[in-house]
Write an enzyme that holds these catalytic residues in place. Structure first.
Site, short mmCIF file in Angstrom:
data_model
loop_
_atom_site.label_atom_id
_atom_site.label_comp_id
_atom_site.label_asym_id
_atom_site.label_seq_id
_atom_site.Cartn_x
_atom_site.Cartn_y
_atom_site.Cartn_z
N HIS A 59 -8.19 24.87 -11.20
CA HIS A 59 -9.03 24.96 -10.00
C HIS A 59 -8.27 25.51 -8.80
O HIS A 59 -8.87 25.68 -7.73
CB HIS A 59 -9.65 23.60 -9.68
CG HIS A 59 -10.85 23.30 -10.50
ND1 HIS A 59 -12.14 23.51 -10.06
CD2 HIS A 59 -10.96 22.83 -11.77
CE1 HIS A 59 -12.99 23.17 -11.01
NE2 HIS A 59 -12.31 22.75 -12.06
N GLU A 78 9.80 -7.21 -7.87
CA GLU A 78 9.63 -8.51 -7.21
C GLU A 78 10.82 -8.81 -6.31
O GLU A 78 10.66 -9.33 -5.21
CB GLU A 78 9.51 -9.62 -8.26
CG GLU A 78 8.19 -9.64 -9.00
CD GLU A 78 8.15 -10.71 -10.07
OE1 GLU A 78 7.09 -11.30 -10.27
OE2 GLU A 78 9.19 -10.95 -10.72
#
Length: 470
Positions: A52, A445
């Site tokens: 595209h 974490e």
């Protein structure tokens, strides 16, 4: 993606794999974000061409109309410029000599060496085959995908500027092909260009060029991604709700140690993106400020020494010029420090800088009081080294480290860098990191337990949390 995964950087590079436009009413804004990011992060931002990124495709699928509607005066000039930009986009990326990233796919005749040396800027549109070529095939292909003629006033591509027929076919295959379970390589009749390629073709091409995996896009997938050809081909499709609200999830891939892919899925809804433009811009700006403040805190000791050299009277104050020079010389960042001062430090009525306020907005989510300052500076100065050591200890690359392995990591790190942190502080830190109390923690974490708060962030609490205090 960038809000959740961070801005592009040396440790966090991105490859966007084509079809930046014709995907919604904000295509020009998306394209500009990507182009600006490429300018700001030229080494860490990579844009592959999709099928595209083609002016004839844009005529049919809406991008041309969007630009002309939004830019009444200069729309055609912008489109001509973008047409040129499209031609210079790479048609593929190879990651660490192991993973081929292309928009569509491959064929049995794919020649990566030829594609590497291709003068790709000669291809204005894949839908305009070079002359001479089988005219019936060329006509059918253009009618199938273009559905319209070129813009008025556009000059035709002359023969000397075109690729050869063989080169053109190579690019068509890269941008238009799709994988299938059937062996072999056969015409992609549903698209009108490219081919369908089987697992045997994948193995042949990957083996020929000593690659391990092919990552491509081009097809909407219900879960945002799909793995096929015995794990050697991955399709990733990042636009959620492609057909309608709730029709599919979007996803992106994170390549971890050993190039092991991890999939991150999401579903964009009205609830996840209700904020107006100024709030979204503010969130991006705040993210950049937080990254900068991480760099500042990682060199806190050196910066304090530099500040104190100028502060002969021990007043805690510096002139704007002295502060800016110290920041640039220690951090090695050529930034507009005078403009950034309002985001980083406090200034008195005479314009002098309270230089210790450079560090006042650093907080620990779960404070380890005895080691707060030392741990923060250590984490942000050596975070890439910590991750290397972490991954060495995590030998199975599971992403989880036991408490004992976590202590071993810190002992190794402290010995290597002659940094002293008490075992009790490390144990307390590890226990606080283990939020679900399963006896394991992962590196994300660990890093997320430390966060930088921007003192001029006036968003409400929910917006502030979204902006990165998670």
């Amino acid at each position: 993606m960038m809000q959740e995964n961070g801005l592009p950087s040396e440790d966090n590079p991105y490859v966007f794999n084509g079809d930046f436009v014709d995907r919604g009413k904000n295509s020009i804004e998306i394209l500009m974000i990507l182009c600006v990011s490429l300018l700001v992060y030229p080494r860490d931002m990579h844009l592959n061409r999709g099928n595209h990124e083609d002016f004839l495709m844009n005529l049919r699928y809406g991008f041309t109309k969007e630009v002309l509607n939004k830019y009444k005066l200069h729309g055609r000039k912008i489109l001509r410029l973008l047409e040129e930009v499209y031609t210079w986009l790479p048609i593929g990326t190879i990651v660490d000599n192991e993973i081929l990233v292309i928009h569509g796919g491959i064929s049995e005749s794919t020649d990566l060496n030829l594609l590497h040396h291709l003068e790709r800027n000669k291809m204005k549109s894949v839908l305009m085959p070079p002359v001479p070529l089988n005219e019936d095939l060329a006509s059918d292909f253009q009618k199938t995908k273009a559905g319209a003629s070129a813009m008025p006033g556009k000059s035709n591509t002359s023969l000397p500027e075109q690729l050869s027929k063989h080169e053109w076919e190579q690019v068509v295959d890269i941008l238009w092909s799709d994988p299938r379970g059937q062996r072999g390589c056969y015409p992609n009749k549903s698209r009108g260009g490219g081919c369908y390629f089987g697992p045997d073709i994948t193995s042949k091409i990957l083996s020929k060029y000593h690659l391990k995996m092919l990552i491509r896009s081009h097809e909407c997938k219900p879960e945002g991604y799909e793995v096929c050809h015995d794990g050697k081909v991955i399709t990733v499709f990042s636009a959620s709700n492609y057909y309608e609200e709730g029709s599919n999830r979007g996803a992106y891939i994170k390549l971890g140690p050993g190039m092991k892919p991890r999939f991150v899925q999401y579903q964009v809804t009205e609830l996840t993106c209700p904020k107006p433009l100024y709030q979204r811009v503010h969130a991006i700006e705040s993210s950049a400020i937080r990254i900068l403040k991480e760099r500042i805190i990682s060199r806190k000791s050196d910066l304090v020494c530099a500040f104190e050299l100028y502060d002969c009277s021990k007043s805690g104050k510096l002139s704007l010029g002295q502060w800016a020079f110290s920041m640039e010389s220690i951090l090695g960042l050529n930034l507009p420090w005078r403009s950034l001062r309002s985001h980083l430090v406090n200034t008195d009525k005479d314009g002098n800088i309270d230089y210790m306020s450079s560090f006042q907005d650093i907080h620990i989510q779960k404070p380890v009081k005895e080691a707060q300052s030392t741990l923060i500076e250590t984490v942000y100065r050596y975070r890439s080294d910590l991750q290397i050591i972490y991954n060495v200890i995590d030998s199975d690359h599971s992403g989880l480290i036991s408490m004992e392995e976590f202590r071993t990591m810190w002992q190794l790190f402290c010995t290597h860098y002659s940094v002293h942190i008490d075992d009790s502080q490390v144990d307390e830190l590890a226990n606080r990191m283990d939020l679900n109390k399963d006896g394991n923690i992962d590196f994300n974490e660990f890093l997320k337990a430390f966060y930088v708060v921007h003192k001029f962030d006036h968003l409400n609490k929910s917006d502030t949390n979204l902006a990165g205090q998670k």
